[in-house]
Design a protein around this motif. Structure first.
Motif, PDB file in Angstrom:
ATOM      1  N   ILE A   1       0.840  -1.205   0.000  1.00 39.30           N
ATOM      2  CA  ILE A   1       0.000   0.000   0.000  1.00 39.30           C
ATOM      3  C   ILE A   1       0.872   1.252   0.000  1.00 39.30           C
ATOM      4  N   LEU A   2       1.898   1.251   0.827  1.00 37.05           N
ATOM      5  CA  LEU A   2       2.812   2.384   0.904  1.00 37.05           C
ATOM      6  C   LEU A   2       3.471   2.653  -0.444  1.00 37.05           C
ATOM      7  N   ASN A   3       3.938   1.594  -1.089  1.00 35.37           N
ATOM      8  CA  ASN A   3       4.567   1.721  -2.403  1.00 35.37           C
ATOM      9  C   ASN A   3       3.586   2.301  -3.421  1.00 35.37           C
ATOM     10  N   GLU A   4       2.356   1.838  -3.388  1.00 32.13           N
ATOM     11  CA  GLU A   4       1.338   2.347  -4.323  1.00 32.13           C
ATOM     12  C   GLU A   4       1.052   3.827  -4.075  1.00 32.13           C
ATOM     13  N   ILE A   5       0.958   4.220  -2.825  1.00 34.05           N
ATOM     14  CA  ILE A   5       0.739   5.638  -2.490  1.00 34.05           C
ATOM     15  C   ILE A   5       1.889   6.482  -3.035  1.00 34.05           C
ATOM     16  N   LEU A   6       3.119   6.043  -2.818  1.00 32.33           N
ATOM     17  CA  LEU A   6       4.284   6.809  -3.266  1.00 32.33           C
ATOM     18  C   LEU A   6       4.363   6.867  -4.789  1.00 32.33           C
ATOM     19  N   LEU A   7       4.039   5.762  -5.468  1.00 28.83           N
ATOM     20  CA  LEU A   7       4.038   5.761  -6.937  1.00 28.83           C
ATOM     21  C   LEU A   7       2.997   6.726  -7.497  1.00 28.83           C
ATOM     22  N   ARG A   8       1.822   6.718  -6.897  1.00 27.01           N
ATOM     23  CA  ARG A   8       0.756   7.620  -7.360  1.00 27.01           C
ATOM     24  C   ARG A   8       1.089   9.076  -7.066  1.00 27.01           C
ATOM     25  N   ARG A   9       1.712   9.328  -5.925  1.00 21.40           N
ATOM     26  CA  ARG A   9       2.136  10.690  -5.569  1.00 21.40           C
ATOM     27  C   ARG A   9       3.147  11.197  -6.593  1.00 21.40           C
ATOM     28  N   LYS A  10       4.111  10.348  -6.918  1.00 25.88           N
ATOM     29  CA  LYS A  10       5.143  10.722  -7.890  1.00 25.88           C
ATOM     30  C   LYS A  10       4.512  11.006  -9.255  1.00 25.88           C
ATOM     31  N   ALA A  11       3.623  10.136  -9.696  1.00 22.90           N
ATOM     32  CA  ALA A  11       2.958  10.329 -10.987  1.00 22.90           C
ATOM     33  C   ALA A  11       2.158  11.630 -11.012  1.00 22.90           C
ATOM     34  N   GLN A  12       1.442  11.909  -9.922  1.00 25.11           N
ATOM     35  CA  GLN A  12       0.640  13.128  -9.851  1.00 25.11           C
ATOM     36  C   GLN A  12       1.526  14.369  -9.877  1.00 25.11           C
ATOM     37  N   MET A  13       2.604  14.342  -9.120  1.00 20.19           N
ATOM     38  CA  MET A  13       3.501  15.498  -9.088  1.00 20.19           C
ATOM     39  C   MET A  13       4.157  15.726 -10.440  1.00 20.19           C
ATOM     40  N   LEU A  14       4.527  14.646 -11.133  1.00 21.38           N
ATOM     41  CA  LEU A  14       5.101  14.793 -12.472  1.00 21.38           C
ATOM     42  C   LEU A  14       4.077  15.369 -13.442  1.00 21.38           C
ATOM     43  N   GLN A  15       2.831  14.936 -13.305  1.00 17.39           N
ATOM     44  CA  GLN A  15       1.778  15.460 -14.176  1.00 17.39           C
ATOM     45  C   GLN A  15       1.580  16.958 -13.928  1.00 17.39           C
TER      46      GLN A  15
END
Length: 101
Positions: free
Chosen positions: A34-48
């Motif tokens: 879950i933690l990994n998924e949160i961090l991946l989504r955060r990174k994707a959102q910030m890049l967007q």
């Protein structure tokens, strides 16, 4: 007879604070996933939101933005340098076009 189970059932959480409220992730067998998924989504959102050069901004603001993305571990050091170079190229090109007009 009444038993107090709160003494027996201790649950640990990882807490993420946000503007909208806290996010509690239970530290169980799914925690790391879950933690990994949160961090991946955060990174994707910030890049967007912030990952591209904004030619409407000043060069210094774009450099600060890409350095900040590096500090947030959204971009690697190499990616930060690449984005800064891209910003310098695009924004100096814009300045040259304005000067020629």
């Amino acid at each position: 007879m009444c038993l107090n189970w709160s003494g027996f059932a201790k649950i640990k959480y990882t807490i993420f604070k946000s503007k909208e409220g806290n996010i509690f992730v239970i530290q169980d067998k799914f925690h790391d996933k879950i933690l990994n998924e949160i961090l991946l989504r955060r990174k994707a959102q910030m890049l967007q939101w912030y990952g591209e050069v904004n030619t409407e901004n000043e060069l210094e603001k774009e450099i600060e933005k890409f350095k900040w993305l590096g500090e947030q571990e959204v971009l690697s050091e190499a990616e930060v340098m690449q984005k800064i170079s891209e910003a310098e190229y695009l924004l100096s090109k814009e300045d040259t076009a304005l000067t020629l007009q």
